[in-house]
Design an enzyme around this catalytic site. Structure first.
Site, short mmCIF file in Angstrom:
data_model
loop_
_atom_site.label_atom_id
_atom_site.label_comp_id
_atom_site.label_asym_id
_atom_site.label_seq_id
_atom_site.Cartn_x
_atom_site.Cartn_y
_atom_site.Cartn_z
N CYS A 61 1.10 -1.11 -0.10
CA CYS A 61 0.57 0.33 -0.47
C CYS A 61 0.74 1.30 0.01
CB CYS A 61 -0.41 0.24 1.16
SG CYS A 61 -1.98 -1.47 1.64
N HIS A 69 -8.68 3.25 -3.04
CA HIS A 69 -7.40 3.18 -2.66
C HIS A 69 -7.00 2.25 -3.84
CE1 HIS A 69 -3.91 1.81 -0.38
NE2 HIS A 69 -4.28 1.10 0.42
N CYS A 129 -0.66 3.10 6.89
CA CYS A 129 0.23 1.07 7.39
C CYS A 129 -0.09 0.53 5.97
CB CYS A 129 -1.81 0.62 7.49
SG CYS A 129 -2.71 0.29 6.37
#
Length: 403
Positions: A91, A359, A389
């Protein structure tokens, strides 16, 4: 040490990551090329001055494989002498691309980079690369592997967050994103995406659900309850690692978790000489970067220790930060960050986040850096911190300061 400056930041709108999403017909390479061309055109760049294109994407298989960064350069209007580097920190890939470029410049390895990332989640499914930590039992057993959704629910259980708190954060994300779009706060960064005939196919974040309220979210079933409690029973694995917990409180669902979307973003980073030579004015300097490893079971707590690390390493305090972008992978991630630092919610994700807008894994880190740069300028503030995160238990952070 040489300073690294942000000269520009652009992004695509985020399209729904499914077959009926507006960007579904666009490949990762084509979307990346459009974003690269946009940053070239906006800044009248002689791309021979670019040392490298560093591009994040989290699922590096099929059409997102084969060093997508270099392929995107060749598919764009950049000079063919510009190389490309594809990187993967899940991510945080887009943020790590920016941080790596900035640190290369600070170390004297080139005067200018384009960094960012892409993820076409509707075309290349998350997890389709078969990550060893999930599929290799020798690794999964050693790390007490559980899926991210269970990790998010574990955070909620460990730190005492309720379903109502998570849903309230999600509603606020939707409201803030809607307000930001109505106020044209993203206008400086958004690049409309065109089809093969040059016709616009998307000019806004498609995933948003304005009007979402607590009643709507309250009707949704917890997404990870069966996975945790029934088959394959990941709650038991989590409790083996956290034996003081009697049970996992499953609070996350599609409405208070990040959306699956398609998207791309790029940041133009250079030293002072680059800007002066090419007639470009810096908008901010990249003051600090950091990354850290964390417990891979609870997995998603990284924004807290990486923020502690970046502040300590650079002699700063949380009070030195005017604005925060904390990626909304799951509501509990942001709730935990605000709890840990006692941060005023009014300065965190002021324009909404990934719960409302989605996202796109490899791009999000670059997107939120651009978002906080625009917001610093809009509010006439000075310093902002962005953090995410990261899967497998990591965290990443970037601090920027307006010039």
């Amino acid at each position: 040490m040489t300073e690294a400056y942000i000269y520009d930041a652009v992004r695509s709108p985020r399209g729904k990551g499914r077959k009926d999403g507006a960007l579904h017909e666009v490949t990762a390479v084509r979307l990346s090329a459009q974003i690269l061309n946009a940053i070239k055109a906006r800044n009248n760049l002689d791309t021979k001055a670019i040392e490298d294109v560093i591009w994040g994407n989290a699922t590096q298989v099929k059409e997102q494989g084969g060093c997508l960064a270099r392929t995107a350069v060749l598919a764009s209007d950049f000079d063919e002498q510009v190389p490309g580097l594809a990187i993967n920190r899940f991510c945080a890939s887009g943020m790590e691309a920016v941080n790596l470029a900035a640190n290369q410049i600070k170390g004297g390895a080139g005067s200018a980079y384009v960094a960012g990332g892409v993820e076409m989640m509707g075309r290349v499914a998350m997890g389709s690369d078969g990550a060893a930590i999930a599929v290799d039992p020798t690794v999964a057993m050693k790390t007490y592997f559980i899926p991210q959704g269970i990790s998010a629910d574990l955070i909620a259980t460990e730190y005492g967050f309720s379903r109502e708190q998570a849903d309230a954060l999600a509603v606020e994300s939707q409201n803030r994103a809607e307000a930001a779009w109505k106020d044209n706060r993203f206008a400086n960064s958004i690049i409309p995406i065109l089809d093969q005939n040059g016709l616009p196919i998307l000019d806004h974040d498609e995933y948003m659900r304005p009007g979402t309220d607590m009643q709507t979210l309250g009707a949704l079933r917890a997404s990870f309850k069966d996975m945790g409690e029934v088959m394959p029973g990941f709650d038991k694995v989590a409790i083996m690692k956290y034996p003081h917990l009697e049970r996992i409180n499953h609070i996350h669902h599609a409405g208070n978790s990040s959306g699956i979307v398609d998207g791309s973003a790029a940041v133009l980073i250079g030293n002072k000489d680059f800007g002066e030579k090419h007639g470009l004015k810096p908008r901010a300097r990249i003051r600090a970067t950091a990354k850290i490893g964390t417990d891979p079971t609870i997995m998603l707590t990284g924004p807290v220790p990486v923020t502690q690390k970046i502040l300590a390493d650079h002699g700063m305090a949380i009070s030195d930060i005017d604005l925060f972008e904390v990626n909304e992978a799951f509501a509990a991630v942001v709730l935990r960050f605000m709890q840990a630092f006692d941060v005023d919610p009014s300065v965190v994700n002021v324009n909404g986040g990934s719960i409302a807008m989605g996202h796109p894994l490899g791009a999000t880190g670059a997107i939120i850096i651009g978002t906080m740069l625009d917001e610093l300028e809009r509010q006439d503030k000075e310093v902002a911190l962005a953090t995410l995160c990261v899967a497998s238990g990591m965290g990443a952070a970037t601090i920027i300061e307006r010039v």
